[in-house]
Write a protein that holds these residues in place. Sequence first.
Motif, short mmCIF file in Angstrom:
data_model
loop_
_atom_site.label_atom_id
_atom_site.label_comp_id
_atom_site.label_asym_id
_atom_site.label_seq_id
_atom_site.Cartn_x
_atom_site.Cartn_y
_atom_site.Cartn_z
N GLU A 86 0.85 -1.19 0.00
CA GLU A 86 0.00 0.00 0.00
C GLU A 86 0.89 1.24 0.00
O GLU A 86 2.11 1.15 0.20
N GLU A 87 0.28 2.38 -0.20
CA GLU A 87 1.06 3.62 -0.29
C GLU A 87 1.79 3.94 1.01
O GLU A 87 2.96 4.32 1.01
N LYS A 88 1.12 3.73 2.16
CA LYS A 88 1.70 4.14 3.43
C LYS A 88 2.26 3.00 4.26
O LYS A 88 2.80 3.22 5.34
N ARG A 89 2.12 1.78 3.78
CA ARG A 89 2.66 0.65 4.51
C ARG A 89 2.77 -0.56 3.59
O ARG A 89 2.09 -0.63 2.56
N ILE A 90 3.65 -1.44 3.97
CA ILE A 90 3.79 -2.71 3.27
C ILE A 90 3.68 -3.81 4.31
O ILE A 90 4.44 -3.83 5.30
N CYS A 91 2.71 -4.69 4.13
CA CYS A 91 2.40 -5.71 5.13
C CYS A 91 2.80 -7.08 4.61
O CYS A 91 2.51 -7.43 3.46
N ILE A 92 3.45 -7.84 5.48
CA ILE A 92 3.99 -9.14 5.12
C ILE A 92 3.41 -10.18 6.07
O ILE A 92 3.45 -10.00 7.29
N LEU A 93 2.86 -11.24 5.52
CA LEU A 93 2.31 -12.30 6.36
C LEU A 93 3.38 -12.75 7.37
O LEU A 93 4.54 -12.98 6.99
N SER A 94 3.01 -12.86 8.63
CA SER A 94 3.99 -13.09 9.69
C SER A 94 4.87 -14.32 9.45
O SER A 94 6.03 -14.34 9.85
N GLU A 95 4.31 -15.34 8.81
CA GLU A 95 5.06 -16.58 8.59
C GLU A 95 5.97 -16.54 7.38
O GLU A 95 6.72 -17.50 7.12
N LEU A 96 5.95 -15.44 6.62
CA LEU A 96 6.68 -15.44 5.35
C LEU A 96 8.19 -15.60 5.54
O LEU A 96 8.85 -16.22 4.70
N GLY A 97 8.73 -15.09 6.64
CA GLY A 97 10.15 -15.27 6.90
C GLY A 97 10.54 -16.74 6.95
O GLY A 97 11.53 -17.17 6.33
N GLN A 98 9.74 -17.55 7.66
CA GLN A 98 10.01 -18.99 7.73
C GLN A 98 9.76 -19.65 6.38
O GLN A 98 10.46 -20.60 6.01
N VAL A 99 8.79 -19.16 5.65
CA VAL A 99 8.53 -19.70 4.30
C VAL A 99 9.77 -19.50 3.43
O VAL A 99 10.15 -20.38 2.66
#
Length: 205
Positions: A85-98
Amino acid sequence: MTNEEYNQISIPYQVLTKRFDHNQNYYFDNFYKCYNPKHYIVKDENLETLKKFENLTPRDIYTKEHILAHPYGDKYLDSKLVVIEEKRICILSELGQVFLYLLVSKFENGINQFLELVEQLQTEFPGLIRTKEDEKVVVMGNYLFDDLNYRFEQIENYDLIFHLFGKTNSGLLMQDWNKNIEIHKTKIKGLLDTLKIFDFSKVEL
């Protein structure tokens, strides 16, 4: 896999799975960690990597068998892995482990070769290589590990596997206070077992 391709995944993996971050630069929103767009993990080349996951959902990366066996719920399974999004970028919490398992999938052959060599060396050097924690961890002197490096170097993608195991957050290959090398063999086998729940066929890097 080239160093550039490896860094494309390993850098986000390390930042997103950092256990102790004194300067927490994100906040939680439902299933997500949300970052200011100016944070380095969501800028430049890292952003380009994340963009490759913004049209994917957990349903796209887990096997059907795994999904059926776990009551995730449709809301979670249909959530985008990355929301830009323009004011934030959101990453699913588990994506690091993925990301960790994505690397493991790339190195699966080499990791199996690594485990086979470790077990072979245990047989060859019973007095110099020992185990602890109910044989979960293999321990050898740093000098011996260095002497045997030429054998490890025969492993497919060994340089990158060594970095993943020994230089990232994985904690799979470490040096103890007595300068012994500890190889967490059971945890490494566990990675390969857990890899079976993933299907990365829709991931394009």
